[in-house]
Design a protein around this motif. Structure first.
Motif, short mmCIF file in Angstrom:
data_model
loop_
_atom_site.label_atom_id
_atom_site.label_comp_id
_atom_site.label_asym_id
_atom_site.label_seq_id
_atom_site.Cartn_x
_atom_site.Cartn_y
_atom_site.Cartn_z
N ASP A 1 0.84 -1.22 0.00
CA ASP A 1 0.00 0.00 0.00
C ASP A 1 0.86 1.26 0.00
OD1 ASP A 1 -2.35 -1.43 -0.06
OD2 ASP A 1 -2.65 -1.39 2.11
N GLN A 2 1.95 1.23 0.74
CA GLN A 2 2.84 2.40 0.76
C GLN A 2 3.50 2.61 -0.60
OE1 GLN A 2 5.23 1.13 4.07
NE2 GLN A 2 4.11 2.38 5.55
N ALA A 3 3.82 1.52 -1.30
CA ALA A 3 4.40 1.64 -2.64
C ALA A 3 3.41 2.32 -3.59
CB ALA A 3 4.79 0.27 -3.17
N LYS A 4 2.15 1.98 -3.45
CA LYS A 4 1.13 2.60 -4.30
C LYS A 4 1.01 4.10 -4.01
CE LYS A 4 -1.32 -1.80 -4.48
NZ LYS A 4 -2.49 -2.59 -4.03
N ILE A 5 1.14 4.45 -2.74
CA ILE A 5 1.10 5.87 -2.37
C ILE A 5 2.31 6.61 -2.94
CG2 ILE A 5 1.23 7.47 -0.41
CD1 ILE A 5 -0.37 5.36 1.21
N GLU A 6 3.49 5.99 -2.84
CA GLU A 6 4.70 6.60 -3.40
C GLU A 6 4.54 6.84 -4.90
OE1 GLU A 6 7.58 7.69 -2.04
OE2 GLU A 6 6.77 7.33 -0.04
N TYR A 7 3.96 5.87 -5.58
CA TYR A 7 3.72 6.02 -7.02
C TYR A 7 2.79 7.21 -7.29
CZ TYR A 7 1.44 5.21 -11.50
OH TYR A 7 0.91 5.38 -12.75
N GLN A 8 1.73 7.32 -6.54
CA GLN A 8 0.78 8.41 -6.77
C GLN A 8 1.41 9.77 -6.51
OE1 GLN A 8 -2.06 8.27 -8.21
NE2 GLN A 8 -2.21 6.03 -8.30
N LYS A 9 2.39 9.83 -5.63
CA LYS A 9 3.05 11.10 -5.31
C LYS A 9 4.11 11.48 -6.34
CE LYS A 9 4.67 10.93 -1.16
NZ LYS A 9 5.14 10.38 0.15
N ALA A 10 4.48 10.56 -7.22
CA ALA A 10 5.55 10.81 -8.19
C ALA A 10 5.12 11.84 -9.23
CB ALA A 10 5.94 9.51 -8.87
N PRO A 11 6.07 12.57 -9.82
CA PRO A 11 5.72 13.50 -10.90
C PRO A 11 5.13 12.74 -12.08
CG PRO A 11 8.10 13.23 -10.75
CD PRO A 11 7.52 12.55 -9.55
N GLN A 12 4.32 13.43 -12.87
CA GLN A 12 3.58 12.75 -13.93
C GLN A 12 4.51 12.09 -14.95
OE1 GLN A 12 0.19 12.25 -13.97
NE2 GLN A 12 0.78 10.82 -15.59
N TRP A 13 5.63 12.75 -15.27
CA TRP A 13 6.52 12.16 -16.27
C TRP A 13 7.06 10.82 -15.80
CZ3 TRP A 13 11.54 10.84 -15.25
CH2 TRP A 13 12.17 11.46 -14.15
N PRO B 1 1.99 -0.33 -12.40
CA PRO B 1 2.92 0.82 -12.47
C PRO B 1 3.62 1.15 -11.16
CG PRO B 1 0.83 1.31 -13.56
CD PRO B 1 0.63 0.02 -12.84
N TRP B 2 3.09 0.74 -10.03
CA TRP B 2 3.71 1.06 -8.74
C TRP B 2 4.86 0.12 -8.39
CZ3 TRP B 2 3.19 -3.23 -5.78
CH2 TRP B 2 2.08 -4.06 -6.00
N MET B 3 4.98 -0.97 -9.11
CA MET B 3 6.00 -1.97 -8.75
C MET B 3 7.43 -1.44 -8.80
SD MET B 3 4.46 -5.48 -10.38
CE MET B 3 2.99 -6.26 -9.70
N PRO B 4 7.80 -0.55 -9.73
CA PRO B 4 9.17 -0.03 -9.72
C PRO B 4 9.54 0.74 -8.45
CG PRO B 4 8.20 0.31 -11.88
CD PRO B 4 7.10 -0.15 -10.98
N MET B 5 8.57 1.12 -7.65
CA MET B 5 8.89 1.78 -6.38
C MET B 5 9.69 0.86 -5.47
SD MET B 5 7.63 4.81 -6.66
CE MET B 5 7.54 4.94 -8.44
N PHE B 6 9.60 -0.44 -5.71
CA PHE B 6 10.36 -1.40 -4.92
C PHE B 6 11.75 -1.69 -5.49
CE2 PHE B 6 6.16 -2.74 -3.27
CZ PHE B 6 6.47 -2.85 -1.93
N PHE B 7 11.99 -1.27 -6.72
CA PHE B 7 13.21 -1.70 -7.41
C PHE B 7 13.75 -0.51 -8.19
CE2 PHE B 7 15.10 -4.95 -10.57
CZ PHE B 7 16.17 -5.21 -9.74
#
Length: 745
Positions: free
Chosen positions: A129-141, A173-179
């Motif tokens: 869940d935290q990874a998904k939040i990190e993804y949502q906070k990322a810049p659009q590009w 799309p949030w999976m790269p937040m882990f790697f």
């Protein structure tokens, strides 16, 4: 099957494969052709999601050259990333999936209960869940690139229904937040699993320091940068020489009309070139020993059923949460729930003397991904320096060169500012607010080097204070925690081969990076010879073996008996010899050479001669008969077999100071040594009006044994025959063996 059959003709003509290898390739090519002909690789679903992915695929062109290297072309960066991940999946989907299974903390779902603590270590720092939040906070590009990452892999799975993932059937799309970094495990692997298991498994203590395994091949890399004033062309040059486990990264080229044109090594499943170059500059990462993590001993107590910890005059609540992890037990998936504990320092990772310890590391995944991608599009040192100022590449040093003639070195990149009154090389008192990190050091406060007067710089996972002879950074100018790195034999060797050289060409740079001298044995072997000369009992076998060593020049070669004797003697001493606690590797070798008894040295050498006779029927066996390259299958955990074909390798372990490192060892059922780590992707690059480069890859580009590019670089690899990199479009076209859009095959 035009691609495969045409490649086989060119392979046999130009790559000089041995006869046994040609027979093998012909056989597997026929099997591969039959398999493809009988498989319906691309379904024709009518769902809108497939139509969306197909439309995206049509915007991408992939050209494979005669070594199978994919060159991906697209209008936008995002579409280029889509093609990059699709091409990676073609080459080695299983490694992509494995990397994400491990990185997300789902390994136990495949490997069983024993992997639970690897998974728990991940989730202590970030839950799904935290990874998904990190993804949502990322810049659009960046989100666009993450979407393209998932789309490329999902389109591959949709168009290759015969590929059966072990676990991940849909990439998100949030999976790269882990790697997000690309190095070997990154920061999190520096947190020992035995501590996690001891605390969360049985609430036990662990020792303060985990022991270093001297028997395993050292992890690391080499990077050299050469100023134009020392090159024949007047252009700066760069050596890119990672020492990873074999097949850990593939070789790729990705191009967009938005300024992306990067070539180099990509860690399977990532959407940025990790070690490589563009037309303007190049970057090589070596694993750093800069101290970027800290352990805080917490003062925990219970009040009204709630856990608290002391912090100055405060009592703060311990953050408690639960996570449910799945693990495989036979054919059944079971659940195990863990309570997790955090203080403001970070998660509790282990216990020392019955006190809880929190471990703090850098954990800003979106920001780290930004830095990793921006790096590939920098055009000069000013832009590169600005990128480095993001300061999230914590586990790496960076060696740099560019087309404007600059060479540079950055030791680490993420460096907490600490109170100098405490020793942060050991756990500190977390209840004392003065031990807290005081922000981060500015980039210009860290250990860096730009255009040293000697004209070259190097790093081999070694001290930065010997990076450029007398022009190196000075240790007195920096806090100790910035560079506790010890010198190693590769660093010693690098300085010796670079000093005094000029008129560099790419071929000369290759030759120096493969220099066969082994400085560790120049210290270890004379002490053995001296012990023998002083001994009274000189049996013929030992005398003959010592004479072989006496005549040796400490250089590795395929026909060297001395190399075999020295390697097994050194490994036997590391395994059986005793040293004082806390010695670094170079200090251990010097201890064995100077501070052990002559009787012990001769005893260990005699045991080695007996071992060689038992294993090979003779003690005087040439190194090439023992040290081999073999790739039998595409499994992530390679297997080896003495009865199957293999190739002699005239390289040696990096522990002895071999710059061209080749880590080999015995595996289950083998007497011979087989390579598993060391020189993997190697490139030399020259930055002028046009970039020139040569490269080499261990084994081949593909992880599929049926592919012609599974083993097609073995002979090149062992003979140090680099291929010219096809970087510009006209060169790619000349060497093209196939062009297609994703989904075409």
């Amino acid at each position: 099957m035009k691609y495969v059959s045409s490649y086989i003709l060119s392979s046999s003509a130009t790559n000089k494969q041995p006869l046994w290898y040609s027979f093998k390739i012909c056989s597997i090519t026929l099997l591969f052709s039959t398999f493809i002909a009988c498989s319906k690789l691309q379904p024709e679903p009518t769902d809108t999601e497939f139509s969306r992915l197909q439309e995206r695929a049509n915007a991408v062109e992939i050209i494979r050259d005669n070594y199978g290297v994919p060159h991906i072309y697209a209008k936008t960066d995002a579409d280029a990333v889509f093609g990059l991940l699709y091409a990676q999946a073609e080459d080695d989907f299983k490694r992509i999936e494995r990397n994400y299974v491990w990185a997300m903390g789902r390994l136990a779902e495949i490997e069983g209960e024993e992997a639970l603590y690897s998974d728990l270590r991940v989730r202590l720092y970030m839950t799904l869940d935290q990874a998904k939040i990190e993804y949502q906070k990322a810049p659009q590009w960046l989100k666009d690139l993450c979407i393209a990452f998932a789309d490329g892999l999902n389109f591959y799975l949709k168009t290759h229904p015969h590929i059966k993932p072990k676990l991940i059937t849909q990439f998100e799309p949030w999976m790269p937040m882990f790697f997000f970094e690309g190095s070997i495990g990154g920061d999190i692997e520096k947190i020992p699993l035995d501590g996690i298991k001891a605390f969360y498994g049985s609430a036990q203590n662990i020792p303060l320091q985990a022991s270093i395994d001297s028997m395993s091949e050292p992890k690391g890399s080499n990077g050299f940068a050469i100023s134009g004033k020392l090159t024949e062309s007047g252009n700066a040059m760069l050596l890119i020489n990672p020492h990873t486990s074999f097949y850990f990264r593939g070789e790729v080229h990705v191009v967009s009309e938005e300024g992306l044109n990067a070539y180099g090594a990509v860690t399977w499943g990532q959407f940025f070139i990790y070690q490589g170059f563009n037309e303007h500059n190049g970057w090589m990462h070596t694993s750093t020993y800069a101290d970027f993590k800290d352990e805080f001993i917490e003062d925990i107590f219970t009040k009204n059923g709630q856990l608290y910890y002391k912090y100055g005059n405060e009592s703060r609540k311990v953050e408690e949460s639960t996570v449910t992890l799945k693990y495989r037990d036979g054919n059944v998936l079971k659940n195990k729930e863990f309570s997790m504990y955090h203080t403001h320092h970070g998660p509790i990772t282990h216990m020392i003397d019955n006190k809880w310890v929190a471990t703090k590391i850098n954990w800003e995944p979106a920001k780290a991904l930004e830095q990793s991608y921006i790096r590939t599009k920098t055009r000069n040192h000013k832009e590169f320096h600005k990128m480095m100022d993001i300061r999230t590449n914590s586990s790496n040093n960076t060696v740099y060169a560019d087309s404007q003639g600059n060479i540079a070195y950055y030791h680490g990149n993420f460096m907490p500012r600490r109170n100098a009154g405490f020793n942060f090389s050991k756990p500190v008192d977390g209840s004392n607010p003065k031990t807290d990190w005081q922000g981060l050091h500015e980039l210009d406060e860290m250990i860096t080097l730009l255009n040293p007067d000697n004209g070259w710089l190097q790093n081999c996972n070694s001290t930065p204070f010997n990076a450029a002879l007398e022009f190196s950074p000075k240790s007195n100018d920096y806090p100790t925690y910035m560079a506790p790195d010890a010198e190693n034999y590769r660093g010693i060797h690098a300085v010796s081969v670079l000093a005094g050289q000029d008129n560099f060409t790419l071929d000369k740079l290759i030759a120096l990076s493969y220099d066969p001298f082994l400085p560790a044995f120049a210290e270890l072997i004379p002490s053995l010879i001296g012990a023998f000369d002083k001994s009274k009992n000189k049996d013929k076998k030992t005398s003959d073996a010592i004479e072989v060593l006496r005549k040796w020049d400490f250089k590795v070669s395929e026909d060297s008996v001395a190399m075999s004797l020295a390697h097994f003697y050194g490994m036997h001493y590391l395994n059986k010899g005793n040293t004082p606690e806390g010695l670094k590797f170079v200090e251990k070798i010097r201890y064995f050479s100077n501070d052990t008894t002559e009787k012990e040295r001769l005893k260990f050498f005699s045991e080695v001669l007996i071992e060689l006779e038992n294993d090979f029927g003779k003690w005087n066996i040439p190194w090439g008969e023992v040290n081999r390259f073999q790739r039998l299958n595409g499994s992530i955990a390679s297997s080896f077999d003495d009865t199957q074909p293999s190739v002699a390798v005239n390289m040696a372990s990096g522990r002895w100071g071999a710059l061209a490192a080749y880590g080999s060892r015995r595996f289950e059922g083998t007497k011979k040594l087989y390579g598993y780590r060391g020189n993997s992707f190697i490139a030399v690059v020259e930055f002028g009006k046009k970039v020139k480069a040569k490269s080499l890859l261990a084994g081949g580009q593909s992880g599929d044994p049926l592919s012609p590019h599974f083993n097609d670089q073995i002979v090149n690899y062992v003979n140090t025959e680099f291929k010219d990199v096809a970087y510009y479009r006209e060169d790619v076209e000349k060497r093209a063996t196939e062009r297609y859009t994703p989904g075409d095959h």
